[in-house]
Motif scaffolding. Structure first.
Motif, short mmCIF file in Angstrom:
data_model
loop_
_atom_site.label_atom_id
_atom_site.label_comp_id
_atom_site.label_asym_id
_atom_site.label_seq_id
_atom_site.Cartn_x
_atom_site.Cartn_y
_atom_site.Cartn_z
N VAL A 186 0.78 -1.25 0.18
CA VAL A 186 -0.12 0.04 0.29
C VAL A 186 1.14 1.13 0.20
N ALA A 187 1.98 1.86 0.92
CA ALA A 187 2.66 2.76 0.73
C ALA A 187 3.41 2.59 -0.45
N LEU A 188 4.18 0.94 -1.06
CA LEU A 188 4.78 1.43 -2.40
C LEU A 188 3.58 2.07 -3.41
N ALA A 189 2.35 1.49 -3.37
CA ALA A 189 1.92 2.35 -4.11
C ALA A 189 0.90 3.81 -4.54
N ILE A 190 1.01 4.32 -2.64
CA ILE A 190 0.61 5.46 -2.42
C ILE A 190 2.24 6.32 -3.05
N GLY A 191 2.71 5.61 -2.42
CA GLY A 191 4.70 6.19 -3.16
C GLY A 191 4.28 6.73 -4.48
N PHE A 192 4.74 5.12 -5.21
CA PHE A 192 4.32 5.88 -6.80
C PHE A 192 3.32 6.17 -7.51
N LEU A 193 2.24 6.41 -6.56
CA LEU A 193 0.97 7.95 -7.32
C LEU A 193 1.22 9.46 -6.99
N SER A 194 1.90 9.42 -5.75
CA SER A 194 2.18 10.56 -5.53
C SER A 194 3.36 11.00 -6.46
N ILE A 195 4.17 10.20 -6.99
CA ILE A 195 5.45 10.39 -7.69
C ILE A 195 4.71 10.60 -9.10
N VAL A 196 3.77 10.19 -9.54
CA VAL A 196 2.98 10.16 -10.83
C VAL A 196 2.46 11.41 -11.29
N LEU A 197 1.84 11.32 -9.58
CA LEU A 197 0.72 12.19 -10.07
C LEU A 197 1.79 13.97 -10.42
N SER A 198 2.55 14.22 -9.48
CA SER A 198 3.43 15.25 -9.22
C SER A 198 4.38 15.51 -10.92
N LYS A 199 4.85 14.72 -10.79
CA LYS A 199 4.82 15.09 -12.46
C LYS A 199 4.05 15.19 -13.17
N LEU A 200 2.59 14.98 -13.38
CA LEU A 200 1.30 15.32 -14.20
C LEU A 200 1.54 17.08 -13.80
N PHE A 201 1.20 17.23 -12.58
CA PHE A 201 1.17 18.65 -12.38
C PHE A 201 1.59 19.69 -12.74
N GLU A 202 3.33 19.26 -12.65
CA GLU A 202 4.04 19.96 -12.90
C GLU A 202 3.79 20.20 -14.89
N MET A 203 3.40 19.08 -15.84
CA MET A 203 3.28 18.89 -16.94
C MET A 203 2.04 20.52 -16.63
N ALA A 204 1.08 20.33 -16.27
CA ALA A 204 -0.10 21.16 -16.52
C ALA A 204 0.19 22.26 -15.95
N ILE A 205 1.46 22.49 -15.10
CA ILE A 205 1.49 24.05 -15.27
C ILE A 205 2.59 24.87 -15.04
N GLU A 206 3.35 23.11 -16.58
CA GLU A 206 3.41 24.16 -18.08
C GLU A 206 3.15 24.25 -19.09
N ILE A 207 1.98 23.45 -19.10
CA ILE A 207 1.16 23.72 -20.28
C ILE A 207 0.45 25.70 -19.58
N LYS A 208 -0.14 25.62 -18.79
CA LYS A 208 -1.10 26.34 -18.10
C LYS A 208 0.33 27.41 -18.02
N ASP A 209 1.23 27.12 -18.38
CA ASP A 209 2.24 28.68 -18.61
C ASP A 209 2.17 28.68 -19.86
N GLU A 210 2.61 28.22 -20.38
CA GLU A 210 2.67 28.45 -21.81
C GLU A 210 1.41 29.01 -22.54
N ASN A 211 0.14 28.50 -22.02
CA ASN A 211 -0.70 29.62 -22.76
C ASN A 211 -1.02 30.54 -21.98
N ASP A 212 -0.93 30.71 -21.21
CA ASP A 212 -0.95 31.92 -20.50
C ASP A 212 0.16 33.45 -20.91
N LYS A 213 1.28 32.56 -21.91
CA LYS A 213 2.06 33.73 -22.78
C LYS A 213 1.60 33.97 -23.39
N THR A 214 0.93 33.28 -24.49
CA THR A 214 -0.02 33.19 -25.82
C THR A 214 -0.60 34.14 -25.71
N ILE A 215 -1.31 34.57 -24.33
CA ILE A 215 -2.44 34.96 -24.30
C ILE A 215 -2.59 36.46 -23.92
#
Length: 162
Positions: A133-162
């Protein structure tokens, strides 16, 4: 209005979880001593104290992860889903989860070998379950952190183009 209510409820549920965890940890030595006296007839042993200390050691990363989860819920309640601190909190939760695997198994082996506490099926099954369970939570958190980093980068790029 309904979403705001749900977000505040989530924040309050995590706060209640933290409070209940602290309360249960405070009463752990008393409960373990009562179980050992009533069920096993063990009186005057240091075994309940050793187990309680092991539980307290294992609870440290768990409580830290709950505090970071509370901070994440606060960001959601504030309607700040693209905050730069979200991936940081998720990475810290993953570190807590991975350290929980390590700490829990070290405490288990310490109780086995240093204090001769062999409960076999009572200890092997929980250590396998908690580790997975702890390993699953750890891997899920890492994947979600990468997903949020990518989403923040995409949002920042979109905000710059507007």
């Amino acid at each position: 209005m309904n979403k705001k209510y749900a977000e505040n409820i989530l924040d309050k549920i995590v706060l209640i979880g933290i409070a209940l965890t602290v309360i249960l940890l405070l009463f752990t030595p008393l409960g373990i001593t009562a179980i050992f006296k009533s069920s096993f007839g063990i009186v005057g042993s240091k075994m309940p104290i050793n187990i309680s200390i092991g539980i307290y050691i294992c609870a440290i990363p768990y409580l830290i992860a709950l505090v970071y989860l509370k901070k994440l819920c606060s960001l959601i309640a504030k309607k700040d889903p693209f905050s730069a601190s979200i991936p940081v909190y998720l990475k810290r939760i993953s570190i807590c989860a991975f350290s929980e695997v390590l700490i829990f198994n070290i405490v288990q082996f310490g109780l086995y070998y240093l204090f001769d506490m062999y409960f076999y099926a009572l200890t092997i099954a929980p250590s396998v379950i908690i580790s997975f369970v702890a390993l699953a939570i750890g891997f899920l958190s890492i994947v979600l952190s990468k997903l949020f980093e990518m989403a923040i980068e995409i949002k920042d790029e979109n905000d710059k183009t507007i």
